[in-house]
Design a protein around this motif. Structure first.
Motif, PDB file in Angstrom:
ATOM      1  N   ASP A 142      -1.129  -1.984   5.526  1.00  0.00           N
ATOM      2  CA  ASP A 142      -1.883  -1.386   4.375  1.00  0.00           C
ATOM      3  C   ASP A 142      -3.421  -1.593   4.555  1.00  0.00           C
ATOM      4  O   ASP A 142      -3.934  -2.552   4.818  1.00  0.00           O
ATOM      5  CB  ASP A 142      -1.544  -2.273   3.253  1.00  0.00           C
ATOM      6  N   THR A 144      -5.831  -0.520   2.397  1.00  0.00           N
ATOM      7  CA  THR A 144      -6.491  -1.001   1.275  1.00  0.00           C
ATOM      8  C   THR A 144      -6.201  -2.233   0.597  1.00  0.00           C
ATOM      9  O   THR A 144      -6.758  -3.271   0.242  1.00  0.00           O
ATOM     10  CB  THR A 144      -6.062   0.383   0.506  1.00  0.00           C
ATOM     11  N   ASN A 145      -4.850  -2.478   0.528  1.00  0.00           N
ATOM     12  CA  ASN A 145      -4.198  -3.854  -0.076  1.00  0.00           C
ATOM     13  C   ASN A 145      -3.774  -4.817   1.053  1.00  0.00           C
ATOM     14  O   ASN A 145      -2.610  -4.835   1.281  1.00  0.00           O
ATOM     15  CB  ASN A 145      -3.191  -3.446  -0.988  1.00  0.00           C
ATOM     16  N   ASN A 146      -4.861  -5.490   1.286  1.00  0.00           N
ATOM     17  CA  ASN A 146      -4.568  -6.548   2.429  1.00  0.00           C
ATOM     18  C   ASN A 146      -5.341  -7.829   2.384  1.00  0.00           C
ATOM     19  O   ASN A 146      -6.270  -7.868   1.267  1.00  0.00           O
ATOM     20  CB  ASN A 146      -4.574  -5.962   3.795  1.00  0.00           C
ATOM     21  N   THR A 155      -0.776  -7.266   0.846  1.00  0.00           N
ATOM     22  CA  THR A 155      -0.688  -7.891  -0.174  1.00  0.00           C
ATOM     23  C   THR A 155       0.090  -6.944  -1.219  1.00  0.00           C
ATOM     24  O   THR A 155      -0.074  -5.861  -1.038  1.00  0.00           O
ATOM     25  CB  THR A 155      -2.081  -8.294  -1.171  1.00  0.00           C
ATOM     26  N   THR A 156       0.503  -7.480  -2.470  1.00  0.00           N
ATOM     27  CA  THR A 156       1.315  -6.647  -3.282  1.00  0.00           C
ATOM     28  C   THR A 156       1.068  -7.300  -4.667  1.00  0.00           C
ATOM     29  O   THR A 156       1.059  -8.513  -4.865  1.00  0.00           O
ATOM     30  CB  THR A 156       2.736  -6.671  -3.128  1.00  0.00           C
ATOM     31  N   THR A 157       0.961  -6.410  -5.768  1.00  0.00           N
ATOM     32  CA  THR A 157       0.983  -6.964  -7.075  1.00  0.00           C
ATOM     33  C   THR A 157       2.285  -6.496  -7.928  1.00  0.00           C
ATOM     34  O   THR A 157       2.412  -6.422  -9.030  1.00  0.00           O
ATOM     35  CB  THR A 157      -0.179  -6.665  -7.787  1.00  0.00           C
ATOM     36  N   LYS A 170      -0.182 -11.973  -7.585  1.00  0.00           N
ATOM     37  CA  LYS A 170      -0.513 -11.213  -6.013  1.00  0.00           C
ATOM     38  C   LYS A 170       0.410 -12.246  -5.009  1.00  0.00           C
ATOM     39  O   LYS A 170      -0.087 -13.251  -5.073  1.00  0.00           O
ATOM     40  CB  LYS A 170      -1.854 -10.993  -5.653  1.00  0.00           C
ATOM     41  N   GLU A 192       2.861  -1.782  -2.377  1.00  0.00           N
ATOM     42  CA  GLU A 192       1.889  -0.954  -2.994  1.00  0.00           C
ATOM     43  C   GLU A 192       2.179   0.507  -2.498  1.00  0.00           C
ATOM     44  O   GLU A 192       2.560   0.692  -1.156  1.00  0.00           O
ATOM     45  CB  GLU A 192       0.648  -1.559  -2.441  1.00  0.00           C
ATOM     46  N   SER A 195       0.729   1.183   1.094  1.00  0.00           N
ATOM     47  CA  SER A 195       1.494   0.610   2.293  1.00  0.00           C
ATOM     48  C   SER A 195       2.047   1.705   3.232  1.00  0.00           C
ATOM     49  O   SER A 195       2.699   2.598   2.495  1.00  0.00           O
ATOM     50  CB  SER A 195       2.556  -0.378   1.872  1.00  0.00           C
TER      51      SER A 195
END
Length: 279
Positions: A142, A144-146, A155-157, A170, A192, A195
């Motif tokens: 990912d 963007t979300n890392n 990472t994930t929310t 998170k 996310e 990903s």
């Protein structure tokens, strides 16, 4: 005599309630067995790499054993941690895990990413336990979300309502594989929308069902396929519980000194571990 009769009646009531509501009373010992005797995919001794995980269990009153020291006999424990084994389990060893679950215990399955680790041995365990969870041989990315601009530290929310997600905002996987769930297994955390899994041989195999379900063909994609898949899953097996995550490092110490602290302390990773212990 009257007082004795009342005590006997009260004791009988406690026994009845315990049998009717298994979750209301402790039914298994507060003991953890960490499997480090199946050629596990760790870079140091388990007592070193997982020192903070061990401390988290001890803080909640657990006694922690390593299978390299005590042998792998999980049926007598409250929780067993299966840690990315590279050697296959015998039928007797998997039966021991099934017995643990039948007694109301928990099994925590931690896999890893491919090709650093082949999830075949841990998938064999999950299949034997009939939990409806499988680990994919892939590596989630990912951009963007890392964490720390490392696109494989995803990472994930994204969480579903469950006791395991209480208080979570998170979490981060330090290079992990995705999961597949079926039957009664529940997705606890998922990737996310940003990903993706790069298209390599292992990823094509694991994504074939996703692509087929979308009505698209693999030839329509060049380098990557955007996916939304489980990262953390859980299942109830009789009175026991199973939790599966495709990463061993989200609860580990940073023995390589990649960051200033430890991976278990990033975001809500420690909170997730505490939720698993308490569930």
């Amino acid at each position: 005599m009257k007082r004795i009769a009342i005590l006997i009646m009260f004791s009988a009531l406690v026994l009845i309630l315990t049998s009717c509501f298994p979750g209301s009373f402790p039914r298994v010992p507060k003991t953890l067995l960490i499997d480090d005797s199946h050629n596990n995919r760790i870079d140091d001794e388990a007592s070193v790499e997982l020192s903070k995980l061990i401390k988290a269990f001890e803080d909640k009153g657990y006694t922690v054993d390593l299978s390299s020291e005590t042998g792998f006999s999980p049926e007598g424990y409250g929780i067993a941690l299966v840690l990315a084994p590279q050697s296959s389990y015998s039928v007797n060893e998997m039966s021991g895990l099934a017995t643990l679950l039948s007694r109301g215990g928990k099994v925590l399955l931690l896999g890893e990413y491919y090709p650093y680790y082949d999830n075949a041995p841990i998938n064999a365990i999950a299949s034997y336990l009939e939990v409806g969870i499988q680990f994919n041989n892939n590596l989630l990315h990912d951009s963007t979300n890392n964490y720390d601009n490392e696109e494989i530290w995803v990472t994930t929310t994204k969480f579903n309502a469950h006791p395991l997600t209480a208080g979570l905002s998170k979490i981060v996987l330090i290079a992990g594989a995705t999961l597949n769930t079926s039957g009664e297994a529940q997705t606890i955390a998922y990737a996310e929308p940003t990903s993706y899994v790069p298209l390599n041989v292992a990823a094509i195999e694991s994504l074939s069902g996703v692509v087929a379900g979308s009505g698209s063909s693999l030839t329509e994609f060049s380098k990557q396929v955007t996916i939304v898949v489980p990262l953390v899953a859980a299942a109830s097996v009789g009175s026991g519980k199973v939790v599966a995550i495709g990463d061993i490092n989200l609860f580990s110490d940073d023995i390589w000194e990649y960051i200033s602290g430890d991976f278990i302390d990033l975001f809500d990773n420690r909170k997730l571990l505490n939720n698993i212990i308490d569930w």
